[in-house]
Every structure is written in C-alpha cells, then in structure tokens.
Design a protein around this motif. Sequence first.
Motif, PDB file in Angstrom:
ATOM      1  N   SER A   1       0.840  -1.201   0.000  1.00 41.65           N
ATOM      2  CA  SER A   1       0.000   0.000   0.000  1.00 41.65           C
ATOM      3  C   SER A   1       0.868   1.242   0.000  1.00 41.65           C
ATOM      4  O   SER A   1       2.079   1.182   0.215  1.00 41.65           O
ATOM      5  CB  SER A   1      -0.875   0.016   1.251  1.00 41.65           C
ATOM      6  N   GLY A   2       0.231   2.367  -0.263  1.00 40.59           N
ATOM      7  CA  GLY A   2       0.949   3.634  -0.257  1.00 40.59           C
ATOM      8  C   GLY A   2       1.533   3.923   1.115  1.00 40.59           C
ATOM      9  O   GLY A   2       2.649   4.438   1.240  1.00 40.59           O
TER      10      GLY A   2
ATOM     11  N   ALA B   1       4.722   2.094   1.493  1.00 33.74           N
ATOM     12  CA  ALA B   1       5.797   2.711   0.718  1.00 33.74           C
ATOM     13  C   ALA B   1       6.342   3.928   1.464  1.00 33.74           C
ATOM     14  O   ALA B   1       7.560   4.166   1.502  1.00 33.74           O
ATOM     15  CB  ALA B   1       5.285   3.114  -0.659  1.00 33.74           C
TER      16      ALA B   1
ATOM     17  N   GLY C   1       6.165   9.993  -0.098  1.00 33.37           N
ATOM     18  CA  GLY C   1       6.241   8.693  -0.761  1.00 33.37           C
ATOM     19  C   GLY C   1       5.022   7.814  -0.538  1.00 33.37           C
ATOM     20  O   GLY C   1       5.087   6.603  -0.743  1.00 33.37           O
ATOM     21  N   TYR C   2       3.908   8.414  -0.076  1.00 28.92           N
ATOM     22  CA  TYR C   2       2.689   7.614   0.065  1.00 28.92           C
ATOM     23  C   TYR C   2       2.274   7.103  -1.295  1.00 28.92           C
ATOM     24  O   TYR C   2       2.350   7.821  -2.272  1.00 28.92           O
ATOM     25  CB  TYR C   2       1.556   8.473   0.630  1.00 28.92           C
TER      26      TYR C   2
END
Lengths: 304, 322, 505, 341
Positions: free
Chosen positions: A21-22, A25, A303-304
């Motif tokens: 998932s974001g 990340a 960085g999501y």
Amino acid sequence: TFGSASAAELVVGFSQIGSESGWRAAETTLTKQQAEQRGIDLKFADAQQKQENQIKAIRSFIAQGVNAILVAPVVATGWDEVLQEAKDAEIPVILLDRTVDASDDLYLTAVTSDLVHEGNVAGKWLADTVAGKPCNVVELQGTTGSSPAIDRKKGFEQALSGHDNLKIIRSQTGDFTRTKGKEVMESFLKAEGGGKNICALYAHNDDMAVGAIQAIKEAGLKPGTDILVVSIDAVPDIFQAMAAGEANATVELTPNMAGPAFDALAAYLKDGKAPGKWIQTESKLYTQADDPMKVYEEKKGLGY
Amino acid sequence: MKQKYLPLTATILIFVLSYALCAAQYPNILSTRVIGNLLTDNAFLGIAAVGMTFVILSGGIDLSVGSVIAFTGVFLAVVLEHTSMHPLAAFALVLTITTLFGALMGVIIHYLEMPAFIVTLAGMFLARGMAFVLSIDSIPIKHPFYATLKGLYYKLPGGGRITLIGGLMLLVFAVGILVAHRTRFGTNVYALGGGTATAKLMGVPVASTTVKIYAFSGLLAGLSGIVFSLYTSAGYSLAAVGVELDAITAVVIGGTLLTGGSGFVAGTLVGLFIQGLIQTYITFDGSLSSWWTKILIGALLFAFILLQKGIIHLSRDARQRA
Amino acid sequence: MQATSDNILSAVRIDKGFPGTKALDKVDFLLQRGEVHALLGENGAGKSTLIKCLTGAYRRDGGSILLDGVEVDPRDTFDAQRLGIGTVYQEVNLLPNLSVAENLFLGRQPRRLGMVDIRAMNRKARELLSEYELELDVTRALGSYSVAIQQIVAIARAVDLSGKVLILDEPTASLDAHEVAMLFCIVRRLKARGLGIIFITHFLEQVYEISDRITVLRNGRLVGTRNTADLNRRDLIAMMIGRELAAEIHAVQANAAEGEPRYRFRNYGRRGRIDPFDLDVRAGEVVGIAGLLGSGRTEMAEVLFGAHRADSGTAEIDGRRVDLSSPRAAIRQKFGFCPEDRKTAGIVGDLSVRENIVLALQARRGWTRPISRAEQNRLADLYIRTLDIRTADREKPIKLLSGGNQQKAILARWLATEPEFLILDEPTRGIDVGAHAEIVRLIESLREKGMSLIVISSELEELIAYSTRIIVLRDRAHVAELEGEHITAHQIVEAIAAANERRAS
Amino acid sequence: MIPILRTYLARLLPQLIALAAILIAISMTFPGFLNLEIQNGRLYGSLIDILNRGAPVVLLAIGMTVVIATKGIDLSVGAVMAICGAVAASFITSGHSLFETLLITIAVGILCGMWNGILVAVLDIQPIIATLVLMVAGRGIAQLVTEGAILTFNDPGLIFIGSGSFAGLPMPVVVWLVFGILVALLVRRSALGMLIEAIGVNRQASTLSGVLTPVLLIAAYMLSGLSAAIAGIIAAADIRGADANNAGLWLELDAILAVVVGGTSLLGGRFSIAASVLGAIIIQAINTGILLSGFPPEFNLIIKAAIIVFILVLQSPRFRAACAFLAIPRRAAKTTEQEAK
Ligand SMILES: Nc1ncnc2c1ncn2[C@@H]1O[C@H](COP(=O)(O)OP(=O)(O)OP(=O)(O)O)[C@@H](O)[C@H]1O
Ligand SMILES: Nc1ncnc2c1ncn2[C@@H]1O[C@H](COP(=O)(O)OP(=O)(O)OP(=O)(O)O)[C@@H](O)[C@H]1O
Ligand SMILES: [Mg+2]
Ligand SMILES: [Mg+2]
C-alpha cells in the motif's frame, strides 16, 4: 565485519513486509531517509508479504553480522525462534508498527501504534458526531485475517458498545484496496435500499474509503453528508477528500516509526540504556476542521 | 552422459557456478550458518515441492498446497489450544485430513475428467476458506512438545545448524527419489505423464495412480504445514500464500517439464536451492527497493531458465557433431 | 464352425456404436488354440474396434466374451493382461518418455525388497530384445528410437505378456521384410505352444504366409470366416470390399521421364541426420527411396522439406537457387510432405476432417484470406469422395477416423494445395488393399500430370511399380541409384547388401 | 444461418444454464437483485454491477482464451494490468493528451505480450514459467513507475473510461462488449481461429503444414497483453488512480477460471470467446452474490469454491454423459462424442 564500512558506521537490517500500500511505501521511504540522516547503512529486505521471507531475511542479517535489526512483522505469531537466534548473536531487534506474541526480552523495543486504539478513536468520533441519533454503519474490513483488520474492527466495536443507536449492519472485506472498497461499497448501497439506510461508513484504511467515496458519488449520494465517512491511516488522498467535504475523519498512523526506533537504538548502543518495551506512536484524529489541504501538502512528498 | 540427465546436470552446474559467484562477492555466504539456513528456511517449501514434482511428472498440477499448509497450521493451533490432544496425535489427524483432501481432488480429476488446474484451484479456495472458518486470528502454539522438537538440531562448526525440519526435508527428498525411480508407482507416475490414453492401453491403473498422486501431494502439503507450524510455532490463515507458485518454480527450474513425463525429484532440490540463493543474495545486497527486488527475482529466474536452455542446447549440438 | 472346446477365445454378438457410426454390429469371432487367425477388412471396417472391445479398452455395448470357455469381462487393458491377453494396438502405443526397459516391464517390473530392481529389469529387457536381434541401450528413452524399433518393442512386450492370446493390430506396417520374417518366426513358435494369435494386416502376402484362418469384417459386420488355404486372393478381396477389384497393383514399369531435371540438389545434407547427397528430379518423375529401417529415409525427406534445415549444399528449381529452410519456404516452392508419423506430425486430432484437409492450403494463403466455408466444404467433399475417406461426415474430428482414413485425409491436405513436388513418406502404411491400389493409381496419375514425387516405402513391390528411379540409402547415405530395367527387388536388395560389404571391408 | 445459430447456442448452453441458476439463486436470497432502473441517464442495478465489475476479468479472459487455445497460459496478465495502469496514470499526470496516453499504454501492453510470446515461441520456454517471469517482475516494474504509491489523476477523459456511460451502459461494459465482438470477429472471420486451434492441438503437424506457428503464438500473447492493457486502463480509471500494488492481483487465476468455466480446454484447441466471456460473468456473479448475501467474509472463499466445483461438475463430460442417458437420444450422441475427445 564489512571491509568497506568504516568502524563507526552502523549497519542495520530492515525487514519490511512488502509494498502492498501507499502507506507501506511511505514507511519504507521514511525509514531510508531517517537512516541516511543518521549515517546508518540500511540493509533493506522486502518480504513480499510472506513471514517466511522475513524470517529468512532476519537469518541472513544475522549471518551477515549486522549491528541491529528492524522488523515490521507481517503477523504477530511465530517469531520466538528467530528472535532467539538474534539474541544469541547479540543483535538488538526493534519491532516496527506491530508487536509480536513473543516474550519481550527477545527484542529491544517496539515502536508501534495501538491498532485497537485506532479503531476506538474512529468509533468514538462517530459516536460523538451522531450524538445519539440512530445510525446504521457499514464497515469495510481489511484483508481477512490480517491483524489491522482484526484489531481495528475490535477497537471500533468497543467504542460502539453502549451506544445502541449505532449499529453495524453490513461488514465485508475490501482487502485494503480502492478497487475492492469501491466494489463492496456498491453492493452495500444496492443491498441497503440504494444507500438510504446507511448513515455512516467505517473503513479500515483510507484507500478503501477513497474507493467507497467514489461509489457513493456514483450512486447519486453525497459522501460526507448523506453518509459519514471515517477511516484510518491518514494518507494524503483522504485529506483531499476531506477538503472537498467528502470524507469526515481519519485517524493517523504515522509512517515514521524508524525515527524513534533509531533514537532508541542510538541511546542503547551509546550507554547500554535499554528503552521501554513499547514506544507508542500517536493515533491522532484529523477532521475537516484541521485544514486538510495543509496536511495534504505536508504529506504529499513522503512517498505515500 | 545420458541425454535424460542433461537438464539435471545443467541445473546443478548453474547452481554451483552462481553460488561461487555470490560467495566471491559476499564471503559470508559460504558460512555454515547460511547453508544451515538454506535448509531450514526452505524446509516447508521443499517438502511441498516434492509432492508437486510427482504431480507435475504425471502431467498435472496442484495449486492447493499453499492453502493446505495454512489450513494445517491453523488446524494444529486450534486443536492444540482447545483440546489436550498430544501434538503427535494431532499430526496424524491432520495428515489424514490433508491426504484425504488430496485424494478427493484426485478422484474428481480422474472420474469427472476435469482439468487438474481447476480442481486444485477450487481446492485452494476451499482449504484457505476452511482455515478462515477455523480462525482468522493467528494463534501461537505454546505446547512444550513443540519446544522439544525445535530444540533438536545438529550444530555445525561456525554457528550453523541442521535443524529437525531441515533434516526432515532432506529425508523427504530421499524418500521421494526412491519412490520416483525405484517403485512401480513411480514408473506409473512417469507413464501418466507420457500420455494418459497410452498408459491406460498399456495397463497402467490410471485411476488409482491419479488418486494416489494427489493424495501423496496432499500428504506432503500437510507435512509441509506441520513443518511450517514448527517453523513459526503458530497457525495463521494467511500464511503461505503463493507457495504453490514457488514450488512449481522450484520443480521447473529443477528441470522437470510441466507437460509431464520427464524430470527428477533431485532436480527439484537444486531448483529449491537456486531460489533460496537468489533470496539470500538479495538480502545480502540489501540495497534494493521493494520493486527492484521483484524485478531482480524475475530477471534472475529468467537468466536461470535461459542458461539451462543454453547448456542443454550446446551439449546437444556437441553430441550431434561428435 | 469348429468345436467350441478348441476355442481359446470366443466373442459372441459383439456390438459397439459410436455417434453416427455403428462400428460393430453383432460380430462373432472365434479364435482357436494354436492358430493364427487373420482379421481383415477395409479401413474403418471395425477391426481395431473389435480388438479394443475384446481387451477392455472400449466398453462394448453388447455381446459376451469367453476365454477358455469361461465368460470374462475385462474392465480395462490391465485386466486383459492379467487374463493372458497380450496386445499390440495399432499405431505404436508405448510411452516415449520411459526407457525401453520400463516400457517392456511396465506394471510388472522385477522387484527386490519392495524396490524395483533396475539392473535386473534392464538385463531381462536386453535378453528379451535379443530374440528380436535388437541390440539397444534399453535405458534410453523409447522416443529416441525410430517408429520401427518402437514397433518391435511393442511386439516384444505383447508377446511376453500373452499367456493365452496374442493380438497384433497391424504390427508389420512399419517393419521391413527382415523384421517381418523375424516376427513370423516368433509367431510360429507361440502358435506351436498353443497360443491363439489374432493378426491384423493389410498385406495379403503376409496373410497367406502366416495365417490359418481368415475372418473378414465389412462396415462393422461379419462377412465370414474361412480357412486360408481354401480362399484365393481374388475371393478374399471381394469379401473385403464387397466387389471385385479391377486390378491390384499393376506391375507396369513406369517409363523413365525425359527432359531436364527441374529440381537439383547438390551436396545437400545435414550433419547428424543425412550425409550430403546429390539429387535430380524431373517433372513427371517418381523417385522411390529404398533402404532398411533407420537408413535415414525419413531424415532425407525432412531435410528436403525444410522440417530440418539443411546445413550444407544448394537447392535449385529450374536452374534458380531456392530457399528451403523451413516448411513454409518449401511450401512456397509448391512442395508438399506427408510425414511418416501421422499421429504426432500429421493429423490435428481435435479438428474436423474438413479443417485437416484445408489446413495447408489455408496456411499458404495466410490468415487474412480465409477460405470460405462453402469452398472448404467443396474441397473436403471432393477429397472425401476421390480418396474414398470413410467418415460419418466431414465435421467428424479426424482422430476418430480409422488409421487408414486418417492417412488419406493427410494426403488430401497436400493434394488440396496442388503441389508440384510431393514427398510421401510411407503413404500406404496401414491402408487397405482397395485404397492401396487407389493410392498407387493416384501417384501414377499425379506423375502423368507432370508432378515430381519422392516416395518412401518399405514395400519394394509397390516402390518398383510406380518409381521411375530408385535411390537406395544405407546409414544415412546414398549408396546406389537404379533406373529403368534395373529397378527390381533383386537389384535393390543387392545394392543394400553390396553397401554392407563395402562397409564391412 | 439458423443452423449456425443453433450450434452456437448449443455450445453456450451449459454456461447460460449455470449463469441463470446463479442469478436465480441470488435473487432468492436478495429480492431486489434483478431490479433495473435508469438513474442519471444510465442503467443502475446489481445486474449492471456484475457486468461492470466483471470488466477486467472479461477482458483478461478474452485474451487468455486465445492463449489457452494455443495450449499456452498467461500468468502475467495481472502484472501487465498493473504496469499499464501505472503507465497510463503517469503519462496522463505528466501532461500528455488522453489519446497519447492510451496509445502508449496499449503499446506497452502489447510489448509485454510480445515478450511473453517470444519466450514461448522462439526460446521455447514452457508458457507457465515464461509468463511467471513477467508476473513476478512486472509488478515490480509497475511499482517502479508509481514508486509504490497510488498515482492519482483527474483527467476527465480517462476517468470517463472507468465510470462514464454510453448508451445507458457503463463505459467498461461498452469497452468489453466492443472488444469482445472485435476479437471474436477477427478470429472467426479470418482464418486465425482455425490456425490457432490447429497449433494448440498439434504444433508440430501445424508447422509441417506451413502454419506460421511462431508468429501466431507471439500474436496470441500480444492479444493477451492488449487485453490486459485495456483491463489495466479500466481498473485505473475506475478508481482514478493507478494502484500498482494491488491492480490485477491474482486476477490471472480468475481469468483462467473464466476460460475453463467457459468450456475451453486447458489442453488447447477448440475455443469460444463468447463462452469465456460468459464464464467471466458467471464468476463475477458469484462474487457479487457473495457480497450481497451478507455472510461474514470468512466464508467468501468456501462459498466460491463450492459453487465453482458445482458448476464444473455439471459441465464435466462424465456428468453430462450420465445425464444425457436420461435425456433425448440425440443429445446423448453429442455428449458421448465429447467423451471420446
Ligand atoms: N472413438 C471413436 N469415436 C467415434 N468413432 C470411432 C471411434 N473409434 C473408431 N470409430 C469409427 O469406427 C469405425 C471403425 O474403426 P476402426 O478403427 O475399428 O477401423 P479399422 O478396421 O481398424 O480400420 P484401419 O484398417 O484403418 O485401422 C470407423 O468408422 C471409425 O471412424
Ligand atoms: N537397428 C537400429 N538400432 C539403433 N538405432 C536405429 C536402428 N534403426 C534405426 N535407428 C535409429 O532410428 C532413427 C530413425 O531413422 P529413420 O526414421 O530416418 O529411418 P527410415 O529409413 O526412415 O526408417 P523407417 O522410416 O522405416 O523407420 C535413425 O536415426 C537411427 O539412428
Ligand atoms: Mg485399425
Ligand atoms: Mg522413416
């Protein structure tokens, strides 16, 4: 033990769950950033969602003789043996974002949020917001069997108990993804008289909520007004939705778990002072009143 | 050397070569610890892969193994938590269940003439579904017998260990090799892979062989589940997702043809080690992002397949020239 | 009929239907102890089906089977084997991926301490095969040997399995004279031991040579059973095809073709398959290829057609260099090729007879120019009629046709492309007398129309009948070329033997 | 024309019966299921949801059918979906026009298919393994493009493909209908269909008959890549963002399942695009039915497995042969013929 590394340089292994998932990340990005800031040589291993890969990674960190290990455990159970091995090799282990079912002398500390608490915060907000009016809630669960899904459900239900006006009428898994969140919400809307019976949506993560918001809009209803939307994680996109009035609240799960972890590690290595066994991160509630666009701008680059 | 040993030899050659390359870069890879880990960490996968080898040799496929492993773990955890059954008895019980489960899939495949891919895909859904129904939580197994079993290992000089489960995997491979090459059943498996219709005309008991093959795969998946539960001391319904693909990959890298009828159980062991080596190398490197990890795994997989093709091709040419 | 006590196997009123076909209609068949009983009939008459019903490979719809006077009902071939019935089914039905020894002993491998004793198995396999003068590496995969060898292995296996009855369904189709003689020797020995032997073939000489009695089937019905000695060839053929055959292969010597060679191969070959050879073929000429088993005839055909790319030499058509590096390239030059192994290289089993017939033509036209359905039907019907392909209708999957009819359909596939250079590898294998004569006639008429043909056949008589020239192969090399009046069976055999001596010295 | 229509119907009959049975079963547990109404100028209702949500699997199944007909299999479609979604999102957000974006995305999908095809046809690698390479690496590539995040976009044109409507039908449904019809026409009106079936049944014999096997094999995988690209665009457009981590995850299995439920054999040969589309719709109907049923999610997989087994048993040659025994003799003849296959 590595020729190239200077004696002062710390080598830390980081076993990450994967990149499902974001949020995950962002956690990876932040961990790398934090390590870089502190001059730590971070050995990163992606486990592709598999515990066995995490165990393998920890074992090979031990074989490499790293100075410390960070683990974001995919599941709570099954760590005793490998943690024992790390302990035997005198390598401190720090758990990130989830604790494990193992005796707590096997790891240095755990930097986590309290998943049950998160659900609780979301539930409380909902209970306070509807303030005694009857309200049918639909729930989008995370991946069946995953610990956030189990705990966030538990916390939410705890917060709702005692409020007889709040009732969970439908609960299905949306696998933590937008696509499934949208699909499942569509079926909830169909199943509940086109959405007229639904007063609020609780999603175990923001991604599912974002998907569900689209489904609500496509069904001709106004998310945020006709159906209240509360979810967990506080990823940037939900702040956009909040700014547009389409989502109501989110509970933050900070992706910066590594910062406190490295701090604790540094203190421990410097003068052997063991930190507490649990460093809890804040589960902050954001609502439309918290200037969502500003938060969005802050979070966008992480960085999501 | 015989033509039929060519893929096997190629695989072994590749493994040795790449091990040497890795060791040149990271000398620690040569440590007994890494070698011991290679055995222990891949034990459950290896055991499942032996069953998979038989299935694939017969021209079938078994997609249910990962789910069966998860089911076994959860079943054991639930039984050991809620009853006073001794783990050994629970092992026997769960192995019976998984064997019957495999046999049932074999029965459907043979008697209803349905493709194995689909039957075992349904089996995959079913087994994981059963695991969910038993418990969606992950349940730790605290039985002292587990601790005893985990305490059994042979310590190598240099800190490495040959654990019980690592040893068990080697044993299963040994038995697998014997069954495949030294029993009538084994030959029948190859015969099915050569062509079911022909095998039938030649008097191979197709029905019972098919059922036995899937039962055997179910048995080994169950055993693999036991090993996995020993490995993690827990049962978890989301465990071992995608293990079937890893097992298939090990089998195929090991030189077995997916169309059936040709390959070796021993090759699977090498295939397994190659996969383990790829992973070890990636963690030793430790600089790859999540995505580059995936890309590299894919690329290395491709490189191994290509190398294997190349070696086989070259030596075939050489033979023809000779 | 004979006294029943002598019957080792009797099948009474066997019925078997397939969709659209009544393959067997109340067929009686009695096999005596110590006799060789030939089962004859046209392609598609139901011979193989009867065998499969007897051995449990098919469930029969009705009728009963008695073995040694006891009613038996083999559920599968394994059952039949246990009852002492050994069978060689039509088309080699062995497992190419298993070793020769494993094929021979599948299901009855010698064991020691519960484990298969591989060494003993290989030894026994070698012993078994030595009876057939076959010195093979029995540990090698069966598939790496030629069809002929596989056929012999299949026979060896069946003979070894047969305690009471041996059934041979066209065992000699891919064997040459020497092997056939060897087989017959073994059959006679078994007969003397009191076995009953059922023998299916389309070679009438062989029928007269070995069989004691003959049973003829036609269209799934029993025509009758006769003593071989009492039935002359003419009457036998009439029984089989239901009419008199105008003439069997007419041994008219074809005239050598005149004119310049159209096709000119120089130093053509491929390492490991066929030694470089020179070959000239004129328009309107049939070049026959003779040789023993494994002499490289098939390999030569494959190299000519580009199925295996030649690695030396040149090919010219009408003085123009051409590329024959792939089947497509060859087809572009109007080549056609009926392969020897029709099961793996010929038929496309699940597709209909119609689709199989138009396949090569369609492939040549390219996918963008589909042949209309009407045209496909026309072509299919045309060839089903001209080649007399026995099929319920043109939409029947080709794999359901009898072996001989499959062969004809493949031939039709190439005729439909109107080739100018046609390579036929064993075109008459497994084809009945009537059809055999038709194919021979067809080859001649194609030649008369100016086509160039290369024909490989193990039947020297046939080869002599239609060839204008014969090339003899031995050990993957051309060793002789015969023309005109030199084309006789004797000369061919001489040529092979001479090459043998040359090699020996 | 009429007999052709009849054979067509006969081919699709089992799938149609299965679908009808499932729809009836769902509408019994959930009464409003069959309701359809017009809302905002488009049809609205659970039935439409099935068609709409089924879009990615239908599209994948169309490509997969052709690949399976060649005796292959394509495990990479899910990953290719993710790659294409990511490519589309990153192009549209970096300012390219919708047309350029779609063109590039489709080209990328076709390229991925070509890679698979070359591995299978030229390097002669077994299809499962050849496509496994891209299945593993592909998701990494997709994540590389999005850097692991969900790449959102606001281009109304692209969003329209995911959630707009045309002639009262949701766009995804329109897309797969058009694509399915085009592909079916392509393979059946040209000789492609027959040549592909020939390759699937007997590659060697086809090559010897002059069929351009390598090219057709590569083309089949390219078609599968194209299907995956379209599916990827739809999946991204649907949620207005490219989710490289989850887009198309495990969808390859659903696509294969759809093809098999559609009655195309995994051993290659005879295929039917329409039947595979029906198969995909059947699978989506099961999924939607489960969501509507209100069972706890722990039971999802068991219910799905049970229904699939049930359908496959109904379709299995043995079972049909047994039934035909009781039915009219003509049908009986048909099924035994299939048994012989
Ligand atoms: N499985 C099957 N399904 C449908 N029809 C079949 C099947 N097997 C055989 N037939 C048909 O039954 C008839 C008899 O075939 P059979 O193979 O017994 O002929 P045969 O006498 O052995 O011919 P040949 O000399 O060519 O081998 C043929 O018309 C054939 O098409
Ligand atoms: N007696 C034998 N022992 C060992 N190998 C053999 C023998 N006979 C043939 N072979 C092998 O089988 C292969 C096939 O030969 P090929 O098919 O070209 O022969 P052919 O002349 O066409 O004979 P036929 O078509 O009658 O089988 C040859 O490469 C040869 O090595
Ligand atoms: Mg026959
Ligand atoms: Mg030959």
